[in-house]
Design an enzyme around this catalytic site. Structure first.
Site, PDB file in Angstrom:
ATOM      1  N   ASP A 114       0.848  -1.191   0.000  1.00 32.27           N
ATOM      2  CA  ASP A 114       0.000   0.000   0.000  1.00 32.27           C
ATOM      3  C   ASP A 114       0.885   1.242   0.000  1.00 32.27           C
ATOM      4  OD1 ASP A 114      -2.815   1.168   0.367  1.00 32.27           O
ATOM      5  OD2 ASP A 114      -1.595   2.242   1.831  1.00 32.27           O
ATOM      6  N   TYR A 119       3.951   9.644  -0.615  1.00 32.30           N
ATOM      7  CA  TYR A 119       4.905   9.083   0.349  1.00 32.30           C
ATOM      8  C   TYR A 119       6.349   9.297  -0.115  1.00 32.30           C
ATOM      9  CZ  TYR A 119       0.739   6.653   2.157  1.00 32.30           C
ATOM     10  OH  TYR A 119      -0.505   6.346   2.650  1.00 32.30           O
ATOM     11  N   LYS A 144      -1.943   6.312  -4.719  1.00 31.77           N
ATOM     12  CA  LYS A 144      -3.025   7.258  -4.407  1.00 31.77           C
ATOM     13  C   LYS A 144      -2.798   8.602  -5.082  1.00 31.77           C
ATOM     14  CE  LYS A 144      -3.268   4.930   0.051  1.00 31.77           C
ATOM     15  NZ  LYS A 144      -1.946   4.678   0.609  1.00 31.77           N
ATOM     16  N   HIS A 177      -6.687  10.026  -2.539  1.00 33.07           N
ATOM     17  CA  HIS A 177      -6.070   9.949  -1.209  1.00 33.07           C
ATOM     18  C   HIS A 177      -6.919  10.630  -0.133  1.00 33.07           C
ATOM     19  CE1 HIS A 177      -1.762   9.472   0.564  1.00 33.07           C
ATOM     20  NE2 HIS A 177      -2.662   9.314   1.508  1.00 33.07           N
TER      21      HIS A 177
HETATM   22  N1  LIG Z   1      -5.030   6.770   3.138  1.00 33.36           N
HETATM   23  C1  LIG Z   1      -4.478   7.459   4.090  1.00 33.36           C
HETATM   24  O1  LIG Z   1      -4.746   8.656   4.261  1.00 33.36           O
HETATM   25  C2  LIG Z   1      -3.525   6.794   5.028  1.00 33.36           C
HETATM   26  C3  LIG Z   1      -3.189   7.413   6.236  1.00 33.36           C
HETATM   27  C4  LIG Z   1      -2.324   6.746   7.089  1.00 33.36           C
HETATM   28  C5  LIG Z   1      -1.814   5.510   6.731  1.00 33.36           C
HETATM   29  N2  LIG Z   1      -2.141   4.943   5.535  1.00 33.36           N
HETATM   30  C6  LIG Z   1      -1.599   3.615   5.138  1.00 33.36           C
HETATM   31  O2  LIG Z   1      -1.687   2.711   6.228  1.00 33.36           O
HETATM   32  C7  LIG Z   1      -0.393   2.246   6.581  1.00 33.36           C
HETATM   33  C8  LIG Z   1      -0.300   1.964   8.064  1.00 33.36           C
HETATM   34  O3  LIG Z   1      -0.646   3.076   8.836  1.00 33.36           O
HETATM   35  P1  LIG Z   1       0.375   3.787   9.838  1.00 33.36           P
HETATM   36  O4  LIG Z   1       1.711   3.732   9.269  1.00 33.36           O
HETATM   37  O5  LIG Z   1      -0.212   5.111  10.137  1.00 33.36           O
HETATM   38  O6  LIG Z   1       0.232   2.988  11.168  1.00 33.36           O
HETATM   39  P2  LIG Z   1       0.372   1.524  11.793  1.00 33.36           P
HETATM   40  O7  LIG Z   1       0.616   0.517  10.771  1.00 33.36           O
HETATM   41  O8  LIG Z   1      -0.800   1.399  12.678  1.00 33.36           O
HETATM   42  O9  LIG Z   1       1.645   1.718  12.736  1.00 33.36           O
HETATM   43  C9  LIG Z   1       2.930   1.843  12.255  1.00 33.36           C
HETATM   44  C10 LIG Z   1       3.876   1.951  13.467  1.00 33.36           C
HETATM   45  O10 LIG Z   1       3.820   0.753  14.222  1.00 33.36           O
HETATM   46  C11 LIG Z   1       5.122   0.189  14.355  1.00 33.36           C
HETATM   47  N3  LIG Z   1       4.913  -1.272  14.292  1.00 33.36           N
HETATM   48  C12 LIG Z   1       4.518  -2.001  13.234  1.00 33.36           C
HETATM   49  N4  LIG Z   1       4.376  -3.295  13.566  1.00 33.36           N
HETATM   50  C13 LIG Z   1       4.707  -3.400  14.862  1.00 33.36           C
HETATM   51  C14 LIG Z   1       4.772  -4.485  15.760  1.00 33.36           C
HETATM   52  N5  LIG Z   1       4.458  -5.717  15.379  1.00 33.36           N
HETATM   53  N6  LIG Z   1       5.166  -4.232  17.052  1.00 33.36           N
HETATM   54  C15 LIG Z   1       5.486  -2.977  17.441  1.00 33.36           C
HETATM   55  N7  LIG Z   1       5.447  -1.906  16.632  1.00 33.36           N
HETATM   56  C16 LIG Z   1       5.058  -2.115  15.346  1.00 33.36           C
HETATM   57  C17 LIG Z   1       5.913   0.753  13.201  1.00 33.36           C
HETATM   58  O11 LIG Z   1       7.273   0.823  13.541  1.00 33.36           O
HETATM   59  P3  LIG Z   1       8.486   0.368  12.565  1.00 33.36           P
HETATM   60  O12 LIG Z   1       8.146   0.759  11.178  1.00 33.36           O
HETATM   61  O13 LIG Z   1       9.623   1.166  13.118  1.00 33.36           O
HETATM   62  O14 LIG Z   1       8.659  -1.097  12.752  1.00 33.36           O
HETATM   63  C18 LIG Z   1       5.309   2.157  13.089  1.00 33.36           C
HETATM   64  O15 LIG Z   1       5.876   3.022  14.047  1.00 33.36           O
HETATM   65  C19 LIG Z   1       0.528   3.344   6.056  1.00 33.36           C
HETATM   66  O16 LIG Z   1       1.858   2.913   5.918  1.00 33.36           O
HETATM   67  C20 LIG Z   1      -0.137   3.686   4.759  1.00 33.36           C
HETATM   68  O17 LIG Z   1       0.174   2.721   3.775  1.00 33.36           O
HETATM   69  C21 LIG Z   1      -2.996   5.567   4.691  1.00 33.36           C
END
Ligand SMILES: NC(=O)c1ccc[n+]([C@@H]2O[C@H](COP(=O)([O-])OP(=O)(O)OC[C@H]3O[C@@H](n4cnc5c(N)ncnc54)[C@H](OP(=O)(O)O)[C@@H]3O)[C@@H](O)[C@H]2O)c1
Length: 369
Positions: A114, A119, A144, A177
């Site tokens: 994704d 990004y 996006k 997006h």
């Molecule tokens: N459409 C939109 O507007 C939008 C907005 C936000 C996000 N997104 C998408 O959703 C994805 C995920 O969202 P997000 O990045 O906000 O949040 P998330 O996946 O909820 O959290 C990511 C964080 O959690 C840590 N993490 C991941 N797995 C872990 C585990 N098993 N144990 C402990 N810590 C862990 C990561 O650290 P490390 O990386 O340091 O391991 C990072 O700091 C994004 O990458 C993007 O593709 C889309």
């Protein structure tokens, strides 16, 4: 006349013995070779099993999870395409680290990335995909459309830029997006383009017709915004709506609406995003379920989203976490309900909302229009 078989077994005259001895020897040698090959195969299989088990043991906590059922590894979209239920999210996966994250994910078994133009890491994602050796048609690629490019004439050039950077001639999914348009080359809100997403959508439909995109969807749309868009005579209905879904913001009404209207949700920030991940992993109910099932708290939260029927997009650049996040299991019904209740038992709290940062005169997630 004695049969050939009889000759081999008989203690008859010398002529017969001379003619059968080499055949017996040959047979013995053949049996020997087969026995050695079988033994070698058994040893090799056992070694491979041990190596695999020890590798899995690194990211699978010991416990009862081996008895848990698996969850669907994909959902089928209205186009008939199967979208893998767990993706690697790559927002905030910096340059120099995102490529390794993608390669680790592909090696682990992920077949869904994704990403987004905004990004700023699509070239490295594309390079990693190429270097991984995994064929393009085995990986689901999402990108996006950023807020600056909602004007119909701006859609195709920026889509082409994503395609070039990713090194592909089509995307599996292209998403608006945000339901917010910016004026060209600024981060200033454009009220007119924002009010009516239909012209942008028509351009996206054209991109599907041209074969540059297989599915089109939206992100951060609430129910009124979805109704506003789908009230138009769409040729293609949104394939997904990508929204924030996690313990703090489970959005049960939106989930119900989406199920009723056949627009599946994709769960972003499933662990609460960078700011809330530690808090999410320490929720007492999540920890208790994890302990009971022999899973990690992250696995419980990711499993829960897939079990709710949403495609889930955890982000990590840490190899052990990338592997951990891919091991998901069906939670027993009582525990699933317990987690769902716990998530709904507090006032919803969004972990990400750029409305103020973008200087909008309204909140993106408030009722609209
Ligand atoms: N459409 C939109 O507007 C939008 C907005 C936000 C996000 N997104 C998408 O959703 C994805 C995920 O969202 P997000 O990045 O906000 O949040 P998330 O996946 O909820 O959290 C990511 C964080 O959690 C840590 N993490 C991941 N797995 C872990 C585990 N098993 N144990 C402990 N810590 C862990 C990561 O650290 P490390 O990386 O340091 O391991 C990072 O700091 C994004 O990458 C993007 O593709 C889309």
């Amino acid at each position: 006349m004695p049969s050939y078989r009889y000759k081999l077994l008989s203690n008859g005259d010398d002529d017969e013995q001379i003619s059968t001895k080499p055949a017996v020897r040959r047979k013995k040698i053949l049996f020997g070779i087969i026995a050695v090959a079988a033994a070698m195969y058994a040893v090799f299989s056992a070694a491979r099993f041990l190596v695999r088990s020890s590798r899995l043991a690194c990211h699978k906590p010991p416990g009862l999870h081996r008895n848990l059922s698996s969850l669907p590894d994909h959902f089928t979209l209205p186009s008939g395409d199967n979208i893998p239920s767990v993706a690697l999210g790559v927002w905030q996966a910096g340059r120099g680290e995102v490529g390794n994250a993608v390669k680790t994910a592909l090696k682990t078994g992920y077949r869904h990335i994704d990403g987004a133009w905004a990004y700023g890491n699509e070239a490295e994602v594309g390079q990693a995909l190429k270097e991984s050796g995994v064929p393009r048609d085995e990986v689901w690629l999402t990108s996006k459309l950023w807020n600056n490019f909602h004007a119909p004439e701006d859609v195709e050039p920026v889509l082409d830029d994503s395609l070039n950077k990713l090194g592909t001639d089509y995307l599996d999914l292209y998403i608006i997006h945000w339901p917010i348009a910016f004026k060209k080359d600024t981060s200033q809100y454009d009220p007119e383009l924002t009010a009516d997403p239909y012209p942008t959508w028509q351009k996206l439909e054209e991109m599907v017709e041209k074969g540059k995109v297989r599915n089109i969807g939206v992100s951060n749309f609430n129910i009124p915004r979805l109704e506003n868009l789908t009230a138009n005579p769409l040729k293609i209905k949104p394939a997904v709506n990508q929204v924030e879904l996690n313990f703090w913001n489970p959005q049960p009404e939106l989930l119900k609406w989406s199920n009723d209207n056949g627009i599946p949700l994709e769960a972003y920030s499933p662990l609460g995003g960078t700011g809330y991940v530690q808090k999410s992993l320490n929720v007492p109910q999540v920890k208790a379920i994890a302990a009971e099932l022999g899973l990690t708290p992250a696995q419980v939260l990711i499993s829960w989203q897939v079990q709710r029927g949403t495609i889930v997009l955890p982000k990590s650049v840490t190899p052990s976490r990338i592997e951990e996040n891919f091991q998901i299991f069906e939670l027993p019904e009582a525990l699933f309900v317990k987690l769902e209740r716990a998530a709904q038992s507090h006032p919803p709290q969004r972990v990400g909302n750029p409305s103020k940062q973008w200087g909008l005169p309204f909140d993106i997630f408030d009722d609209y229009p």
